[in-house]
Design a protein around this motif. Structure first.
Motif, PDB file in Angstrom:
ATOM      1  N   ARG A   4     -21.258  28.215 -18.186  1.00  0.00           N
ATOM      2  CA  ARG A   4     -22.237  29.106 -18.132  1.00  0.00           C
ATOM      3  C   ARG A   4     -23.411  28.361 -17.082  1.00  0.00           C
ATOM      4  NH1 ARG A   4     -23.557  33.423 -17.959  1.00  0.00           N
ATOM      5  NH2 ARG A   4     -25.783  34.921 -17.969  1.00  0.00           N
ATOM      6  N   ILE A   5     -24.435  27.342 -15.971  1.00  0.00           N
ATOM      7  CA  ILE A   5     -25.049  26.609 -16.044  1.00  0.00           C
ATOM      8  C   ILE A   5     -24.276  25.093 -15.396  1.00  0.00           C
ATOM      9  CG2 ILE A   5     -26.913  25.959 -15.167  1.00  0.00           C
ATOM     10  CD1 ILE A   5     -27.833  27.675 -17.746  1.00  0.00           C
ATOM     11  N   PHE A   6     -24.474  24.954 -13.588  1.00  0.00           N
ATOM     12  CA  PHE A   6     -24.491  23.970 -13.612  1.00  0.00           C
ATOM     13  C   PHE A   6     -25.520  23.513 -12.708  1.00  0.00           C
ATOM     14  CE2 PHE A   6     -19.966  24.421 -14.503  1.00  0.00           C
ATOM     15  CZ  PHE A   6     -19.468  23.288 -14.083  1.00  0.00           C
ATOM     16  N   ILE A   7     -25.745  22.003 -13.609  1.00  0.00           N
ATOM     17  CA  ILE A   7     -27.129  21.486 -12.491  1.00  0.00           C
ATOM     18  C   ILE A   7     -26.192  20.839 -11.442  1.00  0.00           C
ATOM     19  CG2 ILE A   7     -29.662  20.596 -12.361  1.00  0.00           C
ATOM     20  CD1 ILE A   7     -28.831  23.282 -14.127  1.00  0.00           C
ATOM     21  N   LEU A   8     -26.640  20.684  -9.962  1.00  0.00           N
ATOM     22  CA  LEU A   8     -26.131  19.589  -8.981  1.00  0.00           C
ATOM     23  C   LEU A   8     -27.526  18.429  -9.084  1.00  0.00           C
ATOM     24  CD1 LEU A   8     -24.754  21.479  -6.260  1.00  0.00           C
ATOM     25  CD2 LEU A   8     -24.005  20.156  -8.048  1.00  0.00           C
ATOM     26  N   VAL A   9     -27.270  17.053  -8.982  1.00  0.00           N
ATOM     27  CA  VAL A   9     -28.354  16.320  -8.859  1.00  0.00           C
ATOM     28  C   VAL A   9     -28.186  15.289  -7.267  1.00  0.00           C
ATOM     29  CG1 VAL A   9     -29.871  14.764  -9.578  1.00  0.00           C
ATOM     30  CG2 VAL A   9     -29.279  16.346 -11.133  1.00  0.00           C
ATOM     31  N   PRO A  10     -29.275  15.544  -6.275  1.00  0.00           N
ATOM     32  CA  PRO A  10     -28.772  14.295  -4.971  1.00  0.00           C
ATOM     33  C   PRO A  10     -29.133  13.098  -5.484  1.00  0.00           C
ATOM     34  CG  PRO A  10     -29.976  16.446  -4.844  1.00  0.00           C
ATOM     35  CD  PRO A  10     -29.562  16.758  -6.168  1.00  0.00           C
ATOM     36  N   THR A  11     -28.727  12.011  -5.194  1.00  0.00           N
ATOM     37  CA  THR A  11     -29.227  10.948  -5.127  1.00  0.00           C
ATOM     38  C   THR A  11     -29.057   9.964  -4.486  1.00  0.00           C
ATOM     39  OG1 THR A  11     -30.463   9.341  -7.380  1.00  0.00           O
ATOM     40  CG2 THR A  11     -27.618   9.699  -7.114  1.00  0.00           C
ATOM     41  N   ARG A  12     -29.849   9.040  -4.367  1.00  0.00           N
ATOM     42  CA  ARG A  12     -29.270   8.142  -3.079  1.00  0.00           C
ATOM     43  C   ARG A  12     -30.225   6.985  -3.226  1.00  0.00           C
ATOM     44  NH1 ARG A  12     -29.718   5.332   1.324  1.00  0.00           N
ATOM     45  NH2 ARG A  12     -27.600   4.322   2.738  1.00  0.00           N
ATOM     46  N   GLY A  13     -29.303   5.771  -4.383  1.00  0.00           N
ATOM     47  CA  GLY A  13     -30.574   4.579  -4.480  1.00  0.00           C
ATOM     48  C   GLY A  13     -31.972   4.510  -5.224  1.00  0.00           C
ATOM     49  N   ARG A  14     -31.767   5.024  -6.075  1.00  0.00           N
ATOM     50  CA  ARG A  14     -32.892   4.964  -6.832  1.00  0.00           C
ATOM     51  C   ARG A  14     -32.216   5.096  -8.506  1.00  0.00           C
ATOM     52  NH1 ARG A  14     -36.552   9.592  -4.018  1.00  0.00           N
ATOM     53  NH2 ARG A  14     -36.163  10.515  -5.304  1.00  0.00           N
ATOM     54  N   PRO A  15     -31.228   4.662  -9.009  1.00  0.00           N
ATOM     55  CA  PRO A  15     -30.361   4.597  -9.978  1.00  0.00           C
ATOM     56  C   PRO A  15     -31.716   5.321 -11.688  1.00  0.00           C
ATOM     57  CG  PRO A  15     -30.489   2.389  -9.551  1.00  0.00           C
ATOM     58  CD  PRO A  15     -30.843   2.726  -8.461  1.00  0.00           C
ATOM     59  N   ASP A  16     -32.868   3.989 -11.425  1.00  0.00           N
ATOM     60  CA  ASP A  16     -33.340   4.177 -13.026  1.00  0.00           C
ATOM     61  C   ASP A  16     -34.595   6.151 -12.300  1.00  0.00           C
ATOM     62  OD1 ASP A  16     -33.280   1.178 -13.556  1.00  0.00           O
ATOM     63  OD2 ASP A  16     -35.518   0.882 -12.863  1.00  0.00           O
ATOM     64  N   LEU A  17     -34.089   6.839 -11.350  1.00  0.00           N
ATOM     65  CA  LEU A  17     -34.788   7.902 -11.277  1.00  0.00           C
ATOM     66  C   LEU A  17     -34.074   8.110 -11.811  1.00  0.00           C
ATOM     67  CD1 LEU A  17     -37.284   7.712  -8.183  1.00  0.00           C
ATOM     68  CD2 LEU A  17     -37.781   8.100 -10.629  1.00  0.00           C
ATOM     69  N   ALA A  18     -32.530   8.531 -11.408  1.00  0.00           N
ATOM     70  CA  ALA A  18     -31.201   9.222 -11.439  1.00  0.00           C
ATOM     71  C   ALA A  18     -31.271   9.189 -12.541  1.00  0.00           C
ATOM     72  CB  ALA A  18     -30.714   8.888 -10.517  1.00  0.00           C
ATOM     73  N   ALA A  19     -31.676   8.227 -13.779  1.00  0.00           N
ATOM     74  CA  ALA A  19     -30.855   8.087 -14.912  1.00  0.00           C
ATOM     75  C   ALA A  19     -31.772   8.910 -16.264  1.00  0.00           C
ATOM     76  CB  ALA A  19     -30.690   6.464 -14.976  1.00  0.00           C
ATOM     77  N   THR A  20     -33.267   8.501 -15.758  1.00  0.00           N
ATOM     78  CA  THR A  20     -34.461   9.077 -15.671  1.00  0.00           C
ATOM     79  C   THR A  20     -34.160  10.892 -16.340  1.00  0.00           C
ATOM     80  OG1 THR A  20     -35.713   8.148 -15.964  1.00  0.00           O
ATOM     81  CG2 THR A  20     -37.025   9.566 -16.642  1.00  0.00           C
ATOM     82  N   CYS A  21     -34.289  11.201 -15.070  1.00  0.00           N
ATOM     83  CA  CYS A  21     -33.135  12.917 -15.245  1.00  0.00           C
ATOM     84  C   CYS A  21     -32.657  13.277 -15.309  1.00  0.00           C
ATOM     85  CB  CYS A  21     -33.453  13.064 -13.574  1.00  0.00           C
ATOM     86  SG  CYS A  21     -33.281  14.756 -12.899  1.00  0.00           S
ATOM     87  N   VAL A  22     -31.521  12.165 -15.756  1.00  0.00           N
ATOM     88  CA  VAL A  22     -29.777  12.981 -16.390  1.00  0.00           C
ATOM     89  C   VAL A  22     -29.967  12.880 -17.900  1.00  0.00           C
ATOM     90  CG1 VAL A  22     -27.894  12.079 -16.889  1.00  0.00           C
ATOM     91  CG2 VAL A  22     -28.229  11.775 -14.615  1.00  0.00           C
ATOM     92  N   ARG A  23     -30.965  11.842 -18.192  1.00  0.00           N
ATOM     93  CA  ARG A  23     -31.190  11.839 -19.668  1.00  0.00           C
ATOM     94  C   ARG A  23     -32.311  13.322 -20.344  1.00  0.00           C
ATOM     95  NH1 ARG A  23     -32.365   6.586 -18.619  1.00  0.00           N
ATOM     96  NH2 ARG A  23     -30.491   4.730 -19.350  1.00  0.00           N
ATOM     97  N   ALA A  24     -33.045  13.632 -19.165  1.00  0.00           N
ATOM     98  CA  ALA A  24     -33.407  14.550 -19.882  1.00  0.00           C
ATOM     99  C   ALA A  24     -33.029  15.586 -19.583  1.00  0.00           C
ATOM    100  CB  ALA A  24     -34.785  14.538 -18.609  1.00  0.00           C
ATOM    101  N   LEU A  25     -31.837  15.718 -18.125  1.00  0.00           N
ATOM    102  CA  LEU A  25     -31.211  16.942 -18.704  1.00  0.00           C
ATOM    103  C   LEU A  25     -30.378  17.468 -20.019  1.00  0.00           C
ATOM    104  CD1 LEU A  25     -30.146  16.992 -15.103  1.00  0.00           C
ATOM    105  CD2 LEU A  25     -31.274  18.949 -16.001  1.00  0.00           C
TER     106      LEU A  25
END
Length: 142
Positions: A4-25
């Protein structure tokens, strides 16, 4: 059944931040959503971090995006969505539990074709977070 819902997350060169965001999602309790990370990273570190963050629920996809820029990443990600609603968050955000449920309620109240916006609250200051560092300017005393 499509998410029902798609969440887009842009990222560039911030693996730790991207992983933290994805875990929370991925920890959200909403029954029908998918996360698409639009990765512009120049190396494989973010891809590895996302694989490590994946919970095996098949709700996470990573797409490689050529070029640089948030708009470019989001525009590249949009064709990969197929839900009723598309949401956006940044890689340095950590959505709180219940965030997707609140998004869905707001979308239902807003109706078709609407844009729904919400507040972003500053989180704790820690090394590597809020890049560039968030600053708050206090007004000068009168």
């Amino acid at each position: 059944m499509r998410p029902r819902i798609f969440i887009l997350v842009p990222t560039r060169g911030r693996p730790d931040l991207a992983a933290t965001c994805v875990r929370a999602l991925l920890a959200q309790h909403h029954p029908s959503f998918e996360v698409v990370v639009c990765d512009q990273s120049p190396d494989a570190a973010t891809a590895k971090a996302l694989r490590d963050a994946d919970d095996g629920s098949h709700r996470l996809r990573r797409i490689a995006v050529d070029g640089v820029g948030r708009s470019r990443a989001l525009n590249a990600g949009l064709p990969h969505t197929r839900g009723d609603w598309v949401g956006f968050t940044d890689d340095d955000c950590t959505p709180e539990p219940g965030w997707l449920e609140a998004v869905e309620v707001a979308c239902a109240e807003a109706g078709s074709g609407a844009a729904v916006l919400g507040p972003v609250h500053p989180g704790p200051v820690a090394p590597g977070m809020a890049i560039p560092p968030a600053t708050f300017e206090e007004p000068e005393p009168a």
